[in-house]
Write an enzyme that holds these catalytic residues in place. Sequence first.
Site, mmCIF file in Angstrom:
data_model
loop_
_atom_site.group_PDB
_atom_site.id
_atom_site.type_symbol
_atom_site.label_atom_id
_atom_site.label_comp_id
_atom_site.label_asym_id
_atom_site.label_seq_id
_atom_site.Cartn_x
_atom_site.Cartn_y
_atom_site.Cartn_z
ATOM 1 N N HIS A 43 0.861 -1.189 0.000
ATOM 2 C CA HIS A 43 0.000 0.000 0.000
ATOM 3 C C HIS A 43 0.897 1.239 0.000
ATOM 4 O O HIS A 43 1.149 1.835 1.051
ATOM 5 C CB HIS A 43 -0.913 -0.013 1.224
ATOM 6 C CG HIS A 43 -1.962 1.047 1.221
ATOM 7 N ND1 HIS A 43 -3.207 0.866 1.791
ATOM 8 C CD2 HIS A 43 -1.976 2.307 0.712
ATOM 9 C CE1 HIS A 43 -3.928 1.979 1.644
ATOM 10 N NE2 HIS A 43 -3.194 2.857 0.999
ATOM 11 N N GLU A 70 -2.600 -1.629 -3.141
ATOM 12 C CA GLU A 70 -3.681 -0.836 -2.573
ATOM 13 C C GLU A 70 -3.333 0.647 -2.612
ATOM 14 O O GLU A 70 -2.157 1.014 -2.547
ATOM 15 C CB GLU A 70 -3.916 -1.227 -1.098
ATOM 16 C CG GLU A 70 -4.289 -2.668 -0.875
ATOM 17 C CD GLU A 70 -4.491 -2.980 0.594
ATOM 18 O OE1 GLU A 70 -5.138 -3.991 0.901
ATOM 19 O OE2 GLU A 70 -3.995 -2.208 1.444
ATOM 20 N N HIS A 190 -7.968 -5.480 7.567
ATOM 21 C CA HIS A 190 -7.733 -4.427 8.568
ATOM 22 C C HIS A 190 -8.010 -4.964 9.967
ATOM 23 O O HIS A 190 -9.141 -5.272 10.323
ATOM 24 C CB HIS A 190 -8.562 -3.165 8.339
ATOM 25 C CG HIS A 190 -7.904 -1.945 8.919
ATOM 26 N ND1 HIS A 190 -7.028 -1.160 8.206
ATOM 27 C CD2 HIS A 190 -7.939 -1.415 10.163
ATOM 28 C CE1 HIS A 190 -6.585 -0.176 8.966
ATOM 29 N NE2 HIS A 190 -7.120 -0.317 10.157
#
Length: 237
Positions: A43, A70, A190
């Site tokens: 990410h 991401e 997450h």
Amino acid sequence: MTKLSVNINKIATLRNSRGGSMPNVVQVAKDVQKFGAHGVTIHPRPDERHIRYQDARDLKSVVYTEFNIEGNPVAKFMDLVLEVKPTQVTLVPDADDALTSNAGWDTLKHKDFLIEIIQEFKRNNIRTSLFVDPVLEMVEGAKIIGADRIELYTEHFAHQYGLGNENGIQPYVDAAVLATQLELGINAGHDLSLDNIQFFKQNIPGLLEVSIGHALICESLYLGIENVVNMYLHKLK
């Protein structure tokens, strides 16, 4: 079996804290795949405070499983993804100064913007996933927009589960059922950890993939990364 994609951002954070190349993100990507992970997630953020844009380029040739990038689809991110052409791009609406991702897309408010972005990725044969809260309207919006998958934002579940409230899973079950009906693939991520991943997996129908980074790396400090990857694989069966 639900696939495990290991997010290696925290490896890059540790490297950047000292400079140099230790620990080496490319080597860790090779290792987690060798240990059985089904994919590698990164990410990159505009300030490159952990994963750098060059890391994405360096990883392209070594990720032979699934490469998932991401990020917020700003111009720089778009250019990177179209250059690297990962297996999957996961679009996340995080602000430049966000410590970590903290909300899913409003797929109704940002409909026109996301349609254009997703069409561009699809023209380049990159699978698209949208980071969303477990809200039925947001799931429906993801289908309208043309996403291939959704990634359920699981922080609320993890928090409630940690408090002993197993009912916190219900909105995610409802969202997954609807996504399946709409023929959307289901990812999640997450704050998933060894403590809660098995319960989440057992209750979410059609769960294709989880992306886990922070908890997995923290657990690996005590248990070793090869051992931890295999513990996740066992719980995801």
